[in-house]
Enzyme design. Structure first.
Site, mmCIF file in Angstrom:
data_model
loop_
_atom_site.group_PDB
_atom_site.id
_atom_site.type_symbol
_atom_site.label_atom_id
_atom_site.label_comp_id
_atom_site.label_asym_id
_atom_site.label_seq_id
_atom_site.Cartn_x
_atom_site.Cartn_y
_atom_site.Cartn_z
ATOM 1 N N GLU A 248 4.812 -1.783 -6.299
ATOM 2 C CA GLU A 248 5.101 -0.504 -5.935
ATOM 3 C C GLU A 248 3.826 -0.276 -4.898
ATOM 4 O OE1 GLU A 248 7.585 1.038 -6.001
ATOM 5 O OE2 GLU A 248 8.372 1.495 -8.190
ATOM 6 N N CYS A 284 0.883 6.814 -1.047
ATOM 7 C CA CYS A 284 2.257 5.886 -0.130
ATOM 8 C C CYS A 284 3.297 5.991 0.267
ATOM 9 C CB CYS A 284 2.649 4.712 -1.823
ATOM 10 S SG CYS A 284 3.856 5.818 -3.024
HETATM 11 P P1 NAD Z 1 -5.772 -1.609 -4.282
HETATM 12 O O1 NAD Z 1 -4.097 -1.970 -4.118
HETATM 13 O O2 NAD Z 1 -6.904 -2.083 -3.566
HETATM 14 O O3 NAD Z 1 -6.192 -1.662 -5.698
HETATM 15 C C1 NAD Z 1 -5.325 -1.090 -6.661
HETATM 16 C C2 NAD Z 1 -5.412 -1.594 -8.324
HETATM 17 O O4 NAD Z 1 -5.762 -3.236 -8.064
HETATM 18 C C3 NAD Z 1 -6.989 -0.970 -8.291
HETATM 19 O O5 NAD Z 1 -7.536 -0.842 -9.911
HETATM 20 C C4 NAD Z 1 -7.901 -1.986 -7.895
HETATM 21 O O6 NAD Z 1 -9.380 -1.575 -8.692
HETATM 22 C C5 NAD Z 1 -6.626 -3.344 -8.227
HETATM 23 N N1 NAD Z 1 -6.640 -4.598 -8.365
HETATM 24 C C6 NAD Z 1 -7.885 -5.247 -6.817
HETATM 25 N N2 NAD Z 1 -8.097 -6.508 -7.063
HETATM 26 C C7 NAD Z 1 -7.684 -7.188 -7.980
HETATM 27 C C8 NAD Z 1 -6.949 -8.466 -7.772
HETATM 28 N N3 NAD Z 1 -7.469 -9.524 -7.105
HETATM 29 N N4 NAD Z 1 -6.743 -8.503 -9.303
HETATM 30 C C9 NAD Z 1 -6.112 -7.443 -10.365
HETATM 31 N N5 NAD Z 1 -6.109 -5.880 -9.876
HETATM 32 C C10 NAD Z 1 -6.951 -5.923 -8.473
HETATM 33 O O7 NAD Z 1 -5.054 0.222 -3.628
HETATM 34 P P2 NAD Z 1 -5.863 1.391 -3.834
HETATM 35 O O8 NAD Z 1 -7.059 1.203 -2.486
HETATM 36 O O9 NAD Z 1 -6.319 1.406 -4.585
HETATM 37 O O10 NAD Z 1 -4.376 1.968 -3.262
HETATM 38 C C11 NAD Z 1 -3.758 2.275 -1.813
HETATM 39 C C12 NAD Z 1 -3.013 1.825 -2.264
HETATM 40 O O11 NAD Z 1 -1.880 1.701 -3.024
HETATM 41 C C13 NAD Z 1 -1.523 1.635 -0.575
HETATM 42 O O12 NAD Z 1 -1.653 1.046 -0.357
HETATM 43 C C14 NAD Z 1 -0.952 3.398 -1.031
HETATM 44 O O13 NAD Z 1 0.230 2.884 0.037
HETATM 45 C C15 NAD Z 1 -0.217 2.188 -2.539
HETATM 46 N N6 NAD Z 1 -0.039 2.856 -3.374
HETATM 47 C C16 NAD Z 1 1.211 2.314 -3.962
HETATM 48 C C17 NAD Z 1 2.860 3.800 -4.656
HETATM 49 C C18 NAD Z 1 3.965 3.151 -4.881
HETATM 50 O O14 NAD Z 1 4.683 3.862 -5.854
HETATM 51 N N7 NAD Z 1 4.634 2.099 -3.838
HETATM 52 C C19 NAD Z 1 2.033 4.479 -5.025
HETATM 53 C C20 NAD Z 1 0.253 5.263 -4.876
HETATM 54 C C21 NAD Z 1 -0.203 4.120 -4.155
#
Ligand code: NAD
Length: 492
Positions: A248, A284
């Site tokens: 997502e 999001c």
């Molecule tokens: P992010 O991608 O920076 O981090 C998400 C998670 O991934 C965190 O727990 C982070 O620690 C982890 N992570 C980071 N690098 C990783 C790696 N290499 N391997 C595995 N895990 C890793 O996102 P964010 O800044 O926390 O959230 C914002 C983003 O999330 C926005 O783009 C938003 O649109 C998206 N989002 C999407 C939905 C949806 O349902 N489509 C819902 C909420 C947020």
């Protein structure tokens, strides 16, 4: 009032584990205040958590579904009883207004209840008697699920994964974001306590932990919510062992306002403002670019500003009159600010919105005054990038073909909305490339946990919510018992 920082633990095989290294989480309203500390787990601890989930799966996969439902329902009751305490912690670590934190918990509970009520629909085997014998189709658990979640809706985006995964017989290791790790840990503690050791494990940390969770061969499925860029690394890490995935991701959700929209409809304008600025725009599915038919554009902008100035009340998340709190973290403040500044430098008009209820906090906390951006170029960064903050561009369009094309040329396709006379709006909605399109509302106001949610194109893979979302934690297994055991075209 400054409180003593709390400390949350990781949970591995039913035991709370404290680590040597911890990560402080500051309060975005008062960044000098540490709300609490989360562990920083090592790779070895992450492997222990995966092993615990792997071993627990052997029995849990065959557990009785009624027993799983009973356990989840007990957890639901306990979370309900702790709503005030958890919501307060969430607002302090996240920055969202208190009503918004309570709303997040309410959505989480609604979904957990739906998952309890519908899991049997998702896992009951289908038995087909047909001319060639009998076929049994079962919906089996997949195995160990790694769940990785972002900071913006830490509780609902974790429970959206925990409930269906555990109810369908999977085990899980969950890793929340370091930008909001505390309240979700409380929720995980409550749930894990109701289940056998190893069924739900919790680890904290950044890339080292994330990489193990997405590449370890004992992990069968990844359920990830977060940014599209992170998802690309995850897909690479998971490719060695061909893991199942639900992703997502980000979006650049558009709101399309047709010429049949009534610009004097104050309730609709209020819904539009909320769909742009709830949770300071950090959702999001928030409407991140608004296209308005030129024939009503000027009036719409005038009425929109009026509605925004009424609904947006910026300040302390614990002030009951506040609707919008600070942004969650410094990076996000800088990113959103840079997008607005660049748009202004390139000739756009930036209009501040809303009332500031706690002016004394504006310099101290991660506050950004909400803004409206007019006269930006159709392809300016503020329009085509996911801003994920309290600013929105409004642009005029001339005909529906043009706006459909502008909508669909995005690499994203999470949600979208069309505003106007209902049948007219549905006609346009059918041409939109998105996972969900809402009519005359947008963002969480149009969310319904009973139906599948997810993105097309680079906004994701698979669906959460709905019975489809529960089923995504199962593998289809076909057991064939044919009457004619030999195929006629195969020679003796
Ligand atoms: P992010 O991608 O920076 O981090 C998400 C998670 O991934 C965190 O727990 C982070 O620690 C982890 N992570 C980071 N690098 C990783 C790696 N290499 N391997 C595995 N895990 C890793 O996102 P964010 O800044 O926390 O959230 C914002 C983003 O999330 C926005 O783009 C938003 O649109 C998206 N989002 C999407 C939905 C949806 O349902 N489509 C819902 C909420 C947020």
């Amino acid at each position: 009032m400054v409180r003593e920082p709390i400390k949350v633990s990781s949970i591995i095989n039913g035991k709370k584990i404290d680590t040597e290294r911890t990560l402080p989480r500051e309060n975005p309203t008062h960044p000098d205040e540490v709300v609490g500390y989360a562990p920083i787990n090592t790779r070895e601890e992450t492997i222990q958590a995966i092993d615990a989930a792997y071993n627990a799966f052997k029995e849990w996969a065959w557990s009785d579904v009624d027993d799983r439902i009973a356990r989840m329902k007990r957890a639901i009751e306990k979370i309900k009883d702790s709503t005030d305490e958890i919501a307060e912690l969430l607002s302090r670590e996240h920055g969202k207004a208190l009503y918004d934190s309570k709303g997040e918990i309410a959505i989480s509970l609604m979904w957990m209840e739906f998952a309890c009520d519908h899991v049997k629909e998702a896992v009951t085997p289908e038995i087909k008697e047909h001319e060639n014998g009998r076929t049994i189709i079962t919906f089996d658990p997949i195995g160990v699920v790694s769940a990785i979640t972002p900071w913006n809706y830490p509780i609902s985006l974790s429970t959206i994964k925990i409930a269906p995964a555990l109810l369908t017989g999977n085990t899980m290791v969950l890793k929340p974001s370091p930008f909001a790790p505390l309240a979700v840990s409380r929720v995980c503690e409550i749930i894990a306590d109701e289940f056998p050791p190893g069924v739900l494990n919790l680890v904290h940390g950044e890339a080292e932990v994330g990489v193990e969770l997405t590449s370890n061969e004992k992990v069968a499925k990844i359920a990830f919510t977060g940014g599209t860029r992170t998802a690309k690394s995850i897909m690479k890490a998971a490719s060695e062992t061909i893991k199942k995935m639900t992703l997502e991701l980000g979006g650049n959700d558009a709101a399309i306002v047709l010429d049949s929209f009534d610009v004097n409809d104050e309730r609709a304008l209020r819904r539009m403002v909320i769909s742009n600025f709830l949770t300071a725009g950090q959702i999001c599915m928030i409407a991140k670019r608004v296209y308005v038919h030129r024939s009503i554009y000027d009036k719409f902008v005038e009425k929109y500003i009026e509605a925004a100035n009424k609904w947006i009340r910026l300040g302390d998340p614990f002030n009951p009159d506040v609707t919008v709190g600070p942004v969650n973290n410094k990076n996000q403040v800088q990113y959103v600010r840079s997008l607005v500044e660049k748009a202004e430098k390139d000739g756009a008009k930036v209009i501040p919105l809303g009332q500031i209820l706690n002016p004394e906090l504006m310099e101290e906390g991660y506050f950004l005054q909400p803004t409206l951006v007019l006269e930006a170029d159709f392809h300016a960064d503020i329009v085509v990038e996911e801003q994920f903050g309290p600013t929105v561009p409004i642009l005029p369009f001339d005909d529906e073909e043009q706006v459909i094309e502008l909508h669909n040329e995005s690499i994203y396709g999470l949600t979208s909305s069309v505003w106007g006379e209902e049948e007219h709006a549905i006609k346009v909605a059918r041409r939109i490339e998105a996972g969900t399109t809402m009519i005359n509302t947008a963002a969480v106001q149009g969310l319904d946990v009973r139906f599948p949610f997810g993105g097309v194109k680079q906004s994701g893979v698979g669906r959460e919510y709905g019975v489809e979302g529960i089923k995504s934690y199962t593998e289809t297994h076909v057991i064939n018992i044919p009457k004619s055991l030999e195929l006629p075209y195969i020679p003796e």
